[in-house]
Design a protein around this motif. Structure first.
Motif, PDB file in Angstrom:
ATOM      1  N   THR A   1       0.827  -1.209   0.000  1.00  0.00           N
ATOM      2  CA  THR A   1       0.000   0.000   0.000  1.00  0.00           C
ATOM      3  C   THR A   1       0.860   1.257   0.000  1.00  0.00           C
ATOM      4  O   THR A   1       0.605   2.209  -0.744  1.00  0.00           O
ATOM      5  CB  THR A   1      -0.927   0.019   1.234  1.00  0.00           C
ATOM      6  OG1 THR A   1      -1.817  -1.095   1.173  1.00  0.00           O
ATOM      7  CG2 THR A   1      -1.740   1.312   1.289  1.00  0.00           C
ATOM      8  N   ILE A   2       1.899   1.248   0.830  1.00  0.00           N
ATOM      9  CA  ILE A   2       2.737   2.433   0.993  1.00  0.00           C
ATOM     10  C   ILE A   2       3.860   2.494  -0.041  1.00  0.00           C
ATOM     11  O   ILE A   2       4.306   3.569  -0.437  1.00  0.00           O
ATOM     12  CB  ILE A   2       3.330   2.466   2.421  1.00  0.00           C
ATOM     13  CG1 ILE A   2       2.206   2.611   3.452  1.00  0.00           C
ATOM     14  CG2 ILE A   2       4.334   3.596   2.582  1.00  0.00           C
ATOM     15  CD1 ILE A   2       2.691   2.559   4.882  1.00  0.00           C
ATOM     16  N   GLY A   3       4.316   1.317  -0.477  1.00  0.00           N
ATOM     17  CA  GLY A   3       5.451   1.276  -1.383  1.00  0.00           C
ATOM     18  C   GLY A   3       6.755   1.519  -0.659  1.00  0.00           C
ATOM     19  O   GLY A   3       7.617   2.292  -1.117  1.00  0.00           O
ATOM     20  N   ALA A   4       6.903   0.859   0.511  1.00  0.00           N
ATOM     21  CA  ALA A   4       8.113   1.014   1.319  1.00  0.00           C
ATOM     22  C   ALA A   4       8.307  -0.245   2.142  1.00  0.00           C
ATOM     23  O   ALA A   4       7.346  -0.973   2.411  1.00  0.00           O
ATOM     24  CB  ALA A   4       7.999   2.229   2.241  1.00  0.00           C
ATOM     25  N   ALA A   5       9.539  -0.512   2.542  1.00  0.00           N
ATOM     26  CA  ALA A   5       9.783  -1.598   3.491  1.00  0.00           C
ATOM     27  C   ALA A   5       9.201  -1.189   4.839  1.00  0.00           C
ATOM     28  O   ALA A   5       9.296  -0.023   5.237  1.00  0.00           O
ATOM     29  CB  ALA A   5      11.279  -1.859   3.626  1.00  0.00           C
ATOM     30  N   VAL A   6       8.572  -2.131   5.543  1.00  0.00           N
ATOM     31  CA  VAL A   6       7.961  -1.819   6.838  1.00  0.00           C
ATOM     32  C   VAL A   6       8.479  -2.783   7.901  1.00  0.00           C
ATOM     33  O   VAL A   6       8.867  -3.922   7.597  1.00  0.00           O
ATOM     34  CB  VAL A   6       6.418  -1.856   6.778  1.00  0.00           C
ATOM     35  CG1 VAL A   6       5.887  -0.752   5.900  1.00  0.00           C
ATOM     36  CG2 VAL A   6       5.920  -3.202   6.281  1.00  0.00           C
ATOM     37  N   TYR A   7       8.469  -2.311   9.142  1.00  0.00           N
ATOM     38  CA  TYR A   7       9.084  -3.037  10.244  1.00  0.00           C
ATOM     39  C   TYR A   7       8.228  -2.935  11.501  1.00  0.00           C
ATOM     40  O   TYR A   7       7.581  -1.911  11.734  1.00  0.00           O
ATOM     41  CB  TYR A   7      10.452  -2.433  10.602  1.00  0.00           C
ATOM     42  CG  TYR A   7      11.351  -2.117   9.446  1.00  0.00           C
ATOM     43  CD1 TYR A   7      12.458  -2.906   9.156  1.00  0.00           C
ATOM     44  CD2 TYR A   7      11.116  -1.004   8.624  1.00  0.00           C
ATOM     45  CE1 TYR A   7      13.301  -2.614   8.097  1.00  0.00           C
ATOM     46  CE2 TYR A   7      11.937  -0.705   7.558  1.00  0.00           C
ATOM     47  CZ  TYR A   7      13.035  -1.514   7.295  1.00  0.00           C
ATOM     48  OH  TYR A   7      13.856  -1.211   6.225  1.00  0.00           O
ATOM     49  N   VAL A   8       8.244  -3.981  12.326  1.00  0.00           N
ATOM     50  CA  VAL A   8       7.755  -3.896  13.697  1.00  0.00           C
ATOM     51  C   VAL A   8       8.958  -4.074  14.602  1.00  0.00           C
ATOM     52  O   VAL A   8       9.765  -4.987  14.413  1.00  0.00           O
ATOM     53  CB  VAL A   8       6.699  -4.979  14.012  1.00  0.00           C
ATOM     54  CG1 VAL A   8       6.424  -5.051  15.520  1.00  0.00           C
ATOM     55  CG2 VAL A   8       5.405  -4.697  13.262  1.00  0.00           C
ATOM     56  N   SER A   9       9.101  -3.168  15.544  1.00  0.00           N
ATOM     57  CA  SER A   9      10.217  -3.249  16.485  1.00  0.00           C
ATOM     58  C   SER A   9       9.688  -3.120  17.900  1.00  0.00           C
ATOM     59  O   SER A   9       8.676  -2.459  18.139  1.00  0.00           O
ATOM     60  CB  SER A   9      11.231  -2.136  16.197  1.00  0.00           C
ATOM     61  OG  SER A   9      12.386  -2.284  16.993  1.00  0.00           O
ATOM     62  N   ARG A  10      10.384  -3.774  18.857  1.00  0.00           N
ATOM     63  CA  ARG A  10       9.961  -3.779  20.252  1.00  0.00           C
ATOM     64  C   ARG A  10      11.148  -3.457  21.151  1.00  0.00           C
ATOM     65  O   ARG A  10      12.298  -3.723  20.798  1.00  0.00           O
ATOM     66  CB  ARG A  10       9.381  -5.142  20.635  1.00  0.00           C
ATOM     67  CG  ARG A  10       8.258  -5.620  19.715  1.00  0.00           C
ATOM     68  CD  ARG A  10       7.996  -7.112  19.906  1.00  0.00           C
ATOM     69  NE  ARG A  10       7.095  -7.635  18.895  1.00  0.00           N
ATOM     70  CZ  ARG A  10       5.814  -7.938  19.115  1.00  0.00           C
ATOM     71  NH1 ARG A  10       5.305  -7.794  20.307  1.00  0.00           N
ATOM     72  NH2 ARG A  10       5.055  -8.400  18.142  1.00  0.00           N
ATOM     73  N   TYR A  11      10.838  -2.919  22.314  1.00  0.00           N
ATOM     74  CA  TYR A  11      11.861  -2.680  23.326  1.00  0.00           C
ATOM     75  C   TYR A  11      11.712  -3.783  24.365  1.00  0.00           C
ATOM     76  O   TYR A  11      10.735  -3.827  25.121  1.00  0.00           O
ATOM     77  CB  TYR A  11      11.666  -1.303  23.960  1.00  0.00           C
ATOM     78  CG  TYR A  11      12.906  -0.809  24.679  1.00  0.00           C
ATOM     79  CD1 TYR A  11      13.998  -0.338  23.969  1.00  0.00           C
ATOM     80  CD2 TYR A  11      12.972  -0.828  26.071  1.00  0.00           C
ATOM     81  CE1 TYR A  11      15.144   0.114  24.626  1.00  0.00           C
ATOM     82  CE2 TYR A  11      14.105  -0.378  26.738  1.00  0.00           C
ATOM     83  CZ  TYR A  11      15.187   0.091  26.004  1.00  0.00           C
ATOM     84  OH  TYR A  11      16.318   0.532  26.650  1.00  0.00           O
ATOM     85  N   VAL A  12      12.666  -4.701  24.378  1.00  0.00           N
ATOM     86  CA  VAL A  12      12.583  -5.902  25.220  1.00  0.00           C
ATOM     87  C   VAL A  12      13.835  -6.027  26.073  1.00  0.00           C
ATOM     88  O   VAL A  12      14.954  -6.036  25.542  1.00  0.00           O
ATOM     89  CB  VAL A  12      12.420  -7.173  24.355  1.00  0.00           C
ATOM     90  CG1 VAL A  12      12.291  -8.408  25.239  1.00  0.00           C
ATOM     91  CG2 VAL A  12      11.213  -7.055  23.432  1.00  0.00           C
ATOM     92  N   ASP A  13      13.633  -6.111  27.379  1.00  0.00           N
ATOM     93  CA  ASP A  13      14.762  -6.290  28.308  1.00  0.00           C
ATOM     94  C   ASP A  13      15.855  -5.253  28.077  1.00  0.00           C
ATOM     95  O   ASP A  13      17.059  -5.563  28.088  1.00  0.00           O
ATOM     96  CB  ASP A  13      15.349  -7.699  28.188  1.00  0.00           C
ATOM     97  CG  ASP A  13      14.344  -8.787  28.576  1.00  0.00           C
ATOM     98  OD1 ASP A  13      13.484  -8.511  29.438  1.00  0.00           O
ATOM     99  OD2 ASP A  13      14.419  -9.886  28.005  1.00  0.00           O
TER     100      ASP A  13
END
Length: 247
Positions: free
Chosen positions: A96-108
């Protein structure tokens, strides 16, 4: 680059989607759209839009008589099912956006990029410096730091001292904290070649419960003129991803 957003839209949508899902889940034999609207006190047009989104993500399904019941994944989904759904959401968002997408988390106490959707025309960022050490420079890092309290930010930067990665990188802890404090929650954070020359990024905070998460995109600098619209689209389409994290 001035950017304006409907900053709370994903969060309002998720709260309302959860209300609709809870209402549907209480009626194992089905509940109609008008009945859902009456139970939630949401406008019919809004309920219809939420049901379309929940059906697309398979949280609810429509019966032949027009009623709605919890979908195949309406309860507590298995880990593989949940990850598969999230990956499909990211791939749709990438297209839809025409870009690489990421999910990131702050863990420990560390930054972790847990999910990515990229492709031949939209490659992921070259992680030339470990993201764990580049929170001060990357959109992902700044978005996650913005969700921590001051002590959490100081602890992270004490373990990962800000280094100059490009001529645009902020290395002053005071300047970085001032920028983070001025940031409006739920509004995309930008990285304009601060992490890597040739790449621009945006990230949307996805606060699910007490955890800090974010949804991000990257574009090559040749497409920097698209960053405004891409960041708007990222914010606008964050609801299904945030819903997956909230359930």
């Amino acid at each position: 680059m001035a950017l304006t957003y409907e900053s709370a839209a994903p969060y309002r949508s998720v709260r309302k989607a959860l209300r609709v899902l809870e209402t549907v889940s209480r009626h194992s034999s089905g509940i109609t759209e008008p009945a859902i609207a009456a139970a939630t006190r949401f406008p019919r047009v809004e309920v219809a839009a939420l049901l379309r989104m929940l059906r697309a993500e398979e949280y609810v399904r429509r019966l032949p008589d027009g009623g709605y019941v919890a979908g195949a994944y309406g309860g507590e989904p298995g880990r593989a099912v949940a990850r598969g759904r999230l990956q499909r959401q990211l791939e749709r968002l990438r297209d839809t956006i025409g870009a690489a997408v990421y999910v990131s988390r702050y863990v420990d106490g560390e930054i972790r990029v847990t999910d990515v959707a990229d492709g031949p025309g939209v490659p992921r960022v070259n992680e030339w410096v470990d993201f764990r050490s580049a929170a001060h420079a990357s959109a992902i890092g700044k978005s996650l730091l913005s969700q921590l309290d001051v002590n959490g930010r100081r602890d992270h930067l004490a373990r990962h001292r800000p280094a100059r990665l490009t001529s645009r990188t902020i290395t002053s802890e005071r300047a970085l904290f001032t920028r983070l404090e001025a940031h409006v929650p739920s509004v995309p954070v930008l990285d304009l070649q601060e992490y890597a020359v040739g790449t621009v990024c945006a990230a949307v905070p996805l606060t699910a419960g007490a955890s800090a998460n974010c949804l991000a995109l990257s574009l090559s600098v040749e497409h920097a003129h698209r960053l405004h619209d891409a960041a708007l689209a990222l914010n606008r389409n964050a609801t299904p991803v945030l819903l997956s994290l909230a359930l």
